[in-house]
Design a protein around this motif. Structure first.
Motif, mmCIF file in Angstrom:
data_model
loop_
_atom_site.group_PDB
_atom_site.id
_atom_site.type_symbol
_atom_site.label_atom_id
_atom_site.label_comp_id
_atom_site.label_asym_id
_atom_site.label_seq_id
_atom_site.Cartn_x
_atom_site.Cartn_y
_atom_site.Cartn_z
ATOM 1 N N UNK B 57 20.895 4.931 1.493
ATOM 2 C CA UNK B 57 19.885 3.999 0.994
ATOM 3 C C UNK B 57 18.568 4.752 0.882
ATOM 4 N N UNK B 58 17.691 4.271 0.050
ATOM 5 C CA UNK B 58 16.367 4.878 -0.071
ATOM 6 C C UNK B 58 15.348 3.945 0.579
ATOM 7 N N UNK B 59 14.381 4.512 1.290
ATOM 8 C CA UNK B 59 13.342 3.660 1.876
ATOM 9 C C UNK B 59 12.375 3.199 0.800
ATOM 10 N N UNK B 60 11.814 2.033 1.002
ATOM 11 C CA UNK B 60 10.753 1.549 0.123
ATOM 12 C C UNK B 60 9.427 1.990 0.746
ATOM 13 N N UNK B 61 8.827 3.038 0.175
ATOM 14 C CA UNK B 61 7.618 3.612 0.786
ATOM 15 C C UNK B 61 6.534 2.570 0.995
ATOM 16 N N UNK B 62 6.378 1.702 -0.003
ATOM 17 C CA UNK B 62 5.284 0.729 0.090
ATOM 18 C C UNK B 62 5.494 -0.210 1.271
ATOM 19 N N UNK B 63 6.733 -0.696 1.426
ATOM 20 C CA UNK B 63 7.004 -1.645 2.499
ATOM 21 C C UNK B 63 6.966 -0.987 3.867
ATOM 22 N N UNK B 64 7.105 0.330 3.899
ATOM 23 C CA UNK B 64 6.987 1.038 5.178
ATOM 24 C C UNK B 64 5.537 1.413 5.474
ATOM 25 N N UNK B 65 4.633 0.920 4.661
ATOM 26 C CA UNK B 65 3.217 1.169 4.916
ATOM 27 C C UNK B 65 2.697 2.432 4.262
ATOM 28 N N UNK B 66 3.572 3.142 3.518
ATOM 29 C CA UNK B 66 3.113 4.373 2.876
ATOM 30 C C UNK B 66 2.633 4.015 1.479
ATOM 31 N N UNK B 69 0.112 7.136 -2.825
ATOM 32 C CA UNK B 69 1.092 7.954 -3.541
ATOM 33 C C UNK B 69 0.321 8.881 -4.454
#
Lengths: 151, 162
Positions: B57-66, B69
Motif C-alpha cells: 500500500x502507499x501512504x497518503x502523505x497529506x493525511x500523515x501530516x506531510x 511537497x
C-alpha cells in the motif's frame, strides 16, 4: 486532517511500503511477527485505508511496462487566466494529475496516453486550446528509491 | 514483456486494489475463473518481468501530516547526473527522482527530486542536504512547492474495447 497513530499503525504503514509475499496468505508472516491474528492485521489495514492514511492496497504496476506513455508537462499560466486554463486542461482525459506550483511555470501535469505520438498530439491540442506553450519533460531515467515514508 | 489476454484481465481486475481479506488472491481468482495457484503464478511472473513493482500500500502523505511537497530541481553536469541521481534517489526522504531533458531557455534543470515534509522548513532543510550531496556538479537549483492539487486520477489501463 491527521489523527494520532498507534504504534501498531505506524508499524503497519511502514511495513506495507515494502513488498508482501505472493503467497495465498500474504499477511500471515506479518501477523506472526506482530503476534496478532491475520484477521486483526487485515482489519487494522482496512481501517487505515478507510481513514485515508493508506491509499489502495494491491499490486503497484510499472505504468510504462503496461504499454502506456507518460510525460510531465508544465505551463506558465497568467494569474488572471488560471481558472479558465485549468478548466480547459483538466477537461482532457489524458491529464492524469495536475498540480499548481509556486513558480513562473505554475501548472504541472502528467499526460497519460496509449502511445508516444498521442503525448505530442495532446500537448499540441492543449497549446491550440489555450494559446500557451506546453513544455514537455519526459522521463529519461528513473533513479530507484527506497520508496518509503517513516510514519 | 507483452501481456497475454489473461494477464491483461488480471491487471484490469487488480489495478484498483486487492480485497483486504486474509486470502485476497483466492477471491480475485474466483472472480476471474482461475485457480488461486494460477493467479499467483501469473502475478509472480509479472513481478519478475518488472510489470509489478511490489504488492503493498502507499501512504497518503497529506493525511500523515506531510503536507509540504517540494519538487527540487537541479542543473547537474551531464557527465555526473546519472551517478549523482542514484545517490539522491537513495536518500530516505526523496520519494521520486528522475532525469529529464532541459527546456532551454525556459528551464535549465535536468534532475528532479520530490521531497515531502510536515513543513516547508523541513523540506527546505532536506533540500540543503541534496545540495550538499550534489556539490559543485550542480550549477543551479530551485524548489517548487505545490500549492494546490488541481486533478488527481489514478492511472488506469483501458479495457481493450476502450
Amino acid at each position: 486532517m491527521t489523527r494520532a497513530l498507534s504504534d501498531l499503525e505506524r508499524i503497519l504503514i511502514n511495513r506495507l511500503q515494502d513488498d508482501l509475499p505472493l503467497v495465498p496468505h500474504p499477511f500471515a508472516a506479518l501477523a506472526r511477527e506482530l503476534d496478532l491474528s491475520e484477521e486483526e492485521v487485515v482489519g487494522r489495514i482496512r481501517s487505515l485505508r478507510d481513514d485515508g492514511l493508506l491509499t489502495r492496497f494491491g499490486p503497484f504496476f510499472d505504468a510504462e511496462a503496461l504499454g502506456g506513455a507518460f510525460c510531465l508537462c508544465a505551463m506558465a499560466v497568467p494569474a488572471e487566466r488560471f481558472e479558465e486554463v485549468l478548466t480547459k486542461v483538466n477537461a482532457y482525459p489524458e491529464v492524469a494529475h495536475n498540480y499548481e506550483r509556486d513558480h513562473r511555470l505554475n501548472m504541472w501535469f502528467v499526460l497519460a496516453t496509449e502511445s508516444q505520438a498521442a503525448i505530442a498530439a495532446t500537448a499540441a491540442a492543449i497549446e491550440r486550446d489555450t494559446g500557451l506553450k506546453v513544455l514537455l519533460f519526459p522521463k529519461e531515467r528513473e533513479f530507484f528509491i527506497g520508496f518509503r515514508v517513516t510514519a | 514483456m507483452s501481456l497475454d489476454p489473461k494477464d491483461r484481465t488480471i491487471v484490469e481486475a487488480t489495478q484498483a486494489g486487492l480485497p483486504l481479506v486474509p486470502a485476497p488472491f483466492a477471491v480475485v481468482a474466483e472472480n476471474l475463473g482461475l485457480s488461486e495457484a494460477e493467479l499467483i503464478t501469473r502475478l509472480t511472473r509479472l513481478k519478475q518481468d518488472g510489470i509489478i513493482r511490489r504488492i503493498g500500500a502507499a501512504p497518503n502523505h497529506y493525511r500523515l501530516g506531510m503536507t509540504a511537497n517540494g519538487m527540487t530541481v537541479w542543473d547537474v553536469d551531464d557527465a555526473h547526473v546519472d551517478a549523482l541521481g542514484e545517490k539522491v534517489g537513495a536518500l530516505a526522504f526523496v520519494t521520486h527522482c528522475y532525469r529529464r531533458p532541459r527546456a532551454l531557455p525556459d528551464w535549465p534543470y535536468n534532475l528532479f527530486a520530490m521531497v515531502h515534509g510536515e513543513t516547508r522548513e523541513e523540506v527546505q532543510s532536506k533540500r540543503t542536504e541534496i545540495s550538499a550531496l550534489l556539490g559543485s556538479a550542480s550549477r543551479a537549483g530551485d524548489i517548487l512547492f505545490s500549492t494546490r492539487i488541481l486533478k488527481k486520477t489514478g492511472m488506469r489501463l483501458r479495457g481493450k474495447e476502450a
